[in-house]
Structures are given as structure tokens and as C-alpha cells.
Design an enzyme around this catalytic site. Sequence first.
Site, PDB file in Angstrom:
ATOM      1  CD  GLU A 157      18.927  40.456  33.103  1.00 23.46           C
ATOM      2  OE1 GLU A 157      19.566  40.709  32.176  1.00 23.46           O
ATOM      3  OE2 GLU A 157      18.261  39.417  32.907  1.00 23.46           O
ATOM      4  CG  LEU A 159      15.371  42.921  31.997  1.00 22.83           C
ATOM      5  CD1 LEU A 159      14.374  41.779  32.381  1.00 22.83           C
ATOM      6  CD2 LEU A 159      16.403  42.126  31.055  1.00 22.83           C
ATOM      7  CG  ASP A 258       0.614  37.792  42.020  1.00 19.65           C
ATOM      8  OD1 ASP A 258      -0.486  37.842  41.685  1.00 19.65           O
ATOM      9  OD2 ASP A 258       1.080  38.796  42.531  1.00 19.65           O
TER      10      ASP A 258
END
Length: 355
Positions: A157, A159, A258
Site C-alpha cells: 500500500e 502511505l 533492522d
Amino acid sequence: HKRSRATMIITQSCRRYVASSLVFTTAISLFLHPSTGFTIVPLIRSAREVSVCTLKMASTNMMEAMSEAVSKSLGKTVTLEPTSGGGYSGGGGASTSALIDPETNTKYFCKSAGGGHDMLKAEYLGVKEMSDTHTIQVPTPIAFGEGPNNVAFVVFEYLDFCGGGSQYELGVQLAKMHKCFSANGKFGFHVDNTIGATPQPNLPWMDDWADFWDTHRLGHMLKLTGDAGMSKAAVEKLREKTRELLSHKPEPSLLHGDLWGGNKSFARVDAKVVPIIFDPATYYGDREADIAMTYLFGGFGADFYKGYESEWPLPEGHEKRKTVYNLYHILNHDVLFGGMYLNQARGMIDSIMRY
């Protein structure tokens, strides 16, 4: 004969390099993005038409492959086109782009990489694992697939990132994600993945956290760095000390893996600004490993740690373990970039040995 041979060479080069989405110079000056088109400046005039035709076909076929994958995932027909707002190159060498379905005006974010099937499939699975917890916002993974010339892609998606938000809420939501444990009670992940561009082993799953870290994290990085220039005896002492410090029996929490400052942000979702984490190296491990990395390169304020502690306080001894966990990332930076990172790693090793 010379012209036809040049045409053949350039055409083959285009087909070979179109998969990488990078800048190359090879008989032509070429920039190609798998979704946003191309600019081509031929140095050999006779190659122009066949080169342009090759690139147009590759771009069109990639769009078709992405559209098909997204349509299958969403259960409806989606026809994607390139658009602006793709951002920068992703970790591990992947290229990024923005796509749009003009029928609904819905935007998507895409990563792609030539020969990147395993890397992007692992990222898709990792982000999906985090998304399925419904704790902290991540870019919802929509589809994974492969287009022409072995170019793998993953579609998320899109953002709407913004300048800032509540770091306190970021800490709370991360702690909630860390309360999601592996279904089998073990440490590892369903697949191996990457930390940056470096392979990160997660398999086989392991019952003991110290065993996992020694084998899949510290031991792995020591191999990649030539034991960080240490003697065999010094390596054994470091590994023994590390196992001793990691004997606290943590739960196998779902980790980002990470979590430096560049892999978190804030975005507007349903008219509300919420914390976002992305570009993970996901696995199940000690939650302290995620928290440790937030100290390594900055970007996390005091409110973040207050929020985390309010939801799930860290146990005694986490300050010493922080150095153990961050040594992994500094060794990885030596693998990726060289420079002064090895000296920094040796200083951390000295600190660990004094604990």
C-alpha cells in the site's frame, strides 16, 4: 556486418540490464526503471529503433505482471500505471517506484530487483508477519511476483509520510508487536532474509537463544569479516562470553530486525498521524535486539523509550546485552562499507570481554 553485430550486442545488453533497474553505460547511455519508463541516448545510430522497442516491451510486460499479481491478491481487476512519488532505492539494492490504478485513483508502492526473488519474497513475508499482528503500522503487503528477465517485485500500500508524530506511541506500539511470539516457541523465521544487502540466516529454528545468536548472528558475521582480524583463541573467548551474556532466556518476540532511524517514520492514515516501521529484516528473537539498534545511529527520542517501558519494561542486564546485539550490525557495516567500522567493532568486543 559491423552495424548488425553492434545492433545485436546492444539489444542483448538492453535485455540483460533492464532487469537491474540501475544506470549502466554500454555502447549506449541508459537509464531504466521497471515501472516508470526510460530515457535512451544511442551512441550507435543503427541500434536506436530495436533498443527502444526492447525497452518499451520490457516496461509494458512488467506493468502487466504487476497488475496481474495485484488483481489476484485483491480479487478484482487492477490495471497499474507508473506515477510519481516512488522514493529512493530500497535496502539491498532494490529499486522503488510508485504505481497507480487510474480507475480508482489508488496508489501503490513497489520494490523491484533483477534476480531479487528470494530477497523480496523474504521482505514480503516479513512485513506480512508484522502486519498480521495489528499492533504497529507497516506498509500493508499486497502482492509478490516476478516479471520479465527475472525481475522480482513486491507491491505495498502507498502511505502518505509526514514530518513527525508521537515517538511515545511508536514505543508503545513496538512493545505490543514484541509481545507477539513465534507459534513454535523457537527462535528464527520461516525463511532466510537479508540485513541490508548481506544474507541473514534464520534457519534452522532453534530452541535456545544463545545458540541462535552464536550460530546465525555472531558466528555468521565473524565468518564474513574473517573473524574481524582476531585470532582463533580470541574468537572462541568472544563467543563464550557472548553466550554467557545471552543466558537470560528471553521470549521469541517478533522483531523488525533492522530498526535504525531510517526505517521508521510517521504517516497519515485515516486522517490520523501514526508511527510506521518498514524495510525489515524480520525474525523471532530477543526484543532487546530491536531496542539496542535504536541507540546505534540515533533518531529515537526519550519519549520513544518512555513509551516502550510503559508497555513492557526491559529486564535487568539489557545495557550490557545492547553492546552484544549492536556488534552484529557494526560487523555487518564492515561487510557492506568497510572503512572504520572494523575498529569500532573491535572496541565493542573489548567492552564485551570486560563485562
